[in-house]
Enzyme design. Structure first.
Site, PDB file in Angstrom:
ATOM      1  N   HIS A   6       3.065 -10.727   7.499  1.00 35.39           N
ATOM      2  CA  HIS A   6       2.898  -9.342   7.048  1.00 35.39           C
ATOM      3  C   HIS A   6       4.236  -8.607   7.048  1.00 35.39           C
ATOM      4  O   HIS A   6       4.332  -7.422   7.380  1.00 35.39           O
ATOM      5  CB  HIS A   6       1.887  -8.609   7.938  1.00 35.39           C
ATOM      6  CG  HIS A   6       1.054  -7.597   7.212  1.00 35.39           C
ATOM      7  ND1 HIS A   6      -0.205  -7.865   6.742  1.00 35.39           N
ATOM      8  CD2 HIS A   6       1.300  -6.312   6.858  1.00 35.39           C
ATOM      9  CE1 HIS A   6      -0.702  -6.796   6.147  1.00 35.39           C
ATOM     10  NE2 HIS A   6       0.191  -5.840   6.196  1.00 35.39           N
ATOM     11  N   ARG A  29      14.989 -12.321  -0.664  1.00 36.08           N
ATOM     12  CA  ARG A  29      15.955 -11.355  -1.200  1.00 36.08           C
ATOM     13  C   ARG A  29      16.924 -11.969  -2.207  1.00 36.08           C
ATOM     14  O   ARG A  29      17.645 -11.247  -2.881  1.00 36.08           O
ATOM     15  CB  ARG A  29      16.795 -10.731  -0.063  1.00 36.08           C
ATOM     16  CG  ARG A  29      16.006 -10.011   1.001  1.00 36.08           C
ATOM     17  CD  ARG A  29      15.367  -8.724   0.499  1.00 36.08           C
ATOM     18  NE  ARG A  29      14.741  -8.000   1.600  1.00 36.08           N
ATOM     19  CZ  ARG A  29      13.490  -8.195   2.016  1.00 36.08           C
ATOM     20  NH1 ARG A  29      12.728  -9.098   1.408  1.00 36.08           N
ATOM     21  NH2 ARG A  29      12.996  -7.511   3.022  1.00 36.08           N
ATOM     22  N   GLY A  57       0.788  -1.218   0.000  1.00 37.00           N
ATOM     23  CA  GLY A  57       0.000   0.000   0.000  1.00 37.00           C
ATOM     24  C   GLY A  57       0.826   1.276   0.000  1.00 37.00           C
ATOM     25  O   GLY A  57       1.961   1.308   0.468  1.00 37.00           O
TER      26      GLY A  57
END
Length: 396
Positions: free
Chosen positions: A287, A322, A89
């Site tokens: 999250h 990553r 977001g």
């Protein structure tokens, strides 16, 4: 002396870590903190990365190094890699039209993208900008059922292949380092205002054209007097449903005819219940370390959930990816694919669509190189037997 590249040629960036350093150089501190920070003491944030170091990789020699097979179906969508871009977001604070830049990078690479409820670009704008994109939409369940139903209808209208329902953010985590940048809610401290002035490139790209970016998906539901970025932030804070439960998820299942994904699962019992409810896939995630500090890392949770569900439901995993070798480890532990959050955000912050595309190319190259060096012919061959434990001895 070792030193990361700080220029504008994205092709000279050699790793996701280098792209992160470039993004940090280009962003004001408050925007970097929003992107990179976690909750409380950031224990889970750190664990999301350190857990990958607990697993080594088997390597078999004298295996012909043909290009390994890395394509896969994810939520019914053909994907050139076992990757998709995660819903994130307020990306417009990192780069202008960042959601559209990410969508274009995903479409070029042939992987899916999930758009957040709180994106700055609308789902309609993203679909128009990338008509060939494998498009998913992420939903924050709302208190106002009329708003929620309308957003679901809009997602259907733009041909979203999957709806991802986020379940782990009904109460926001304690992101205190983020809050320290503000003298009061949504008002930067004097020190951070000075820091913004030290980043004229960011000011010119992000703020001068049109100010703080709107949350486009929410604009139709805002009162006329509150159609601003601040109004949208207040709206989503008031509207996110803290009473979300399994019954409400079942109603969303009834409203959505496509693939339904539950995002925010860490416990095997929740995985079982989701299967019984007719959920098509799970995103195993904490999250990104931004919610419950002390929660299990995504990779650890994946291992135990994959063992429990035994292929009965599609599993995606995020938090901490990553390197291409990180993707290999997640797939070996049972993931069908992984979602990229911060990694591609580093890219878009540093160089828009080109930066995000460079991150995808780096992970593509690393994944294929890793499989070749392991002597593994493709991702369908991966399983726990390809991993070593913390002492780098074969896993039972």
């Amino acid at each position: 002396m070792r030193r990361f590249y700080r220029g504008s040629n994205m092709e000279r960036v050699q790793s996701v870590a280098e792209m992160a350093a470039l993004a940090r150089h280009k962003l004001p501190h408050f925007a970097w903190e929003y992107l990179a920070g976690g909750a409380d003491n950031e224990v889970t944030l750190a664990a999301n990365r350190s857990v990958f170091d607990r697993y080594g990789l088997e390597a078999k020699t004298l295996q012909p190094c043909h290009p390994p097979a890395v394509s896969r179906q994810l939520l019914g969508c053909a994907s050139s890699l076992p990757l998709a871009i995660a819903p994130t977001g307020f990306n417009g604070m990192l780069y202008p039209q960042a959601d559209i830049e990410l969508a274009k990078a995903a479409a070029r690479k042939g992987i899916p993208l999930a758009l957040s409820t709180v994106s700055n670009a609308t789902m309609e704008q993203v679909r128009a900008a990338a008509p060939d994109l494998a498009f998913w939409f992420q939903l924050y369940p709302m208190r106002d059922s009329r708003v929620q139903v309308d957003m679901i209808k809009r997602a259907q209208a733009v041909d979203a292949a999957a709806l991802l329902v986020t379940s782990d953010a009904t109460v926001l985590g304690n992101r205190e380092w983020d809050r320290r940048n503000f003298a009061r809610p949504r008002q930067l401290s004097f020190r951070n205002k000075l820091d913004v002035l030290r980043h004229p490139g960011w000011l010119r790209r992000v703020m001068i054209p049109s100010g703080v970016p709107m949350m486009g998906n929410l604009e139709p539901y805002l009162p006329e007097s509150e159609r601003s970025a601040l109004g949208a932030m207040k709206f989503i804070g008031d509207q996110m449903d803290p009473l979300l439960d399994w019954d409400k998820l079942a109603r969303i299942r009834d409203q959505w005819s496509g693939r339904l994904v539950l995002k925010g699962v860490l416990h095997p019992e929740d995985a079982e219940r989701a299967i019984s409810l007719g959920v098509d896939a799970l995103v195993v995630t904490n999250h990104g370390g931004r919610q419950l500090d002390g929660a299990m890392s995504g990779l650890q949770a994946l291992a135990r959930i994959a063992e429990r569900v035994n292929g009965r439901i599609e599993l995606l995993m995020d938090s901490g990816i990553r390197r291409g070798s990180d993707v290999v480890k997640a797939l070996a532990l049972g993931a069908n694919g992984v979602l990229l959050g911060r990694s591609t955000l580093y890219g878009v912050a540093a160089g828009g669509s080109q930066g995000a595309g460079r991150v995808l190319d780096i992970l593509d190259e690393e994944l294929k190189r890793c499989l070749n060096l392991m002597g593994c012919s493709g991702i369908d061959e991966l399983g726990p037997e390809w991993l070593l434990d913390e002492q780098y001895t074969p896993r039972p």
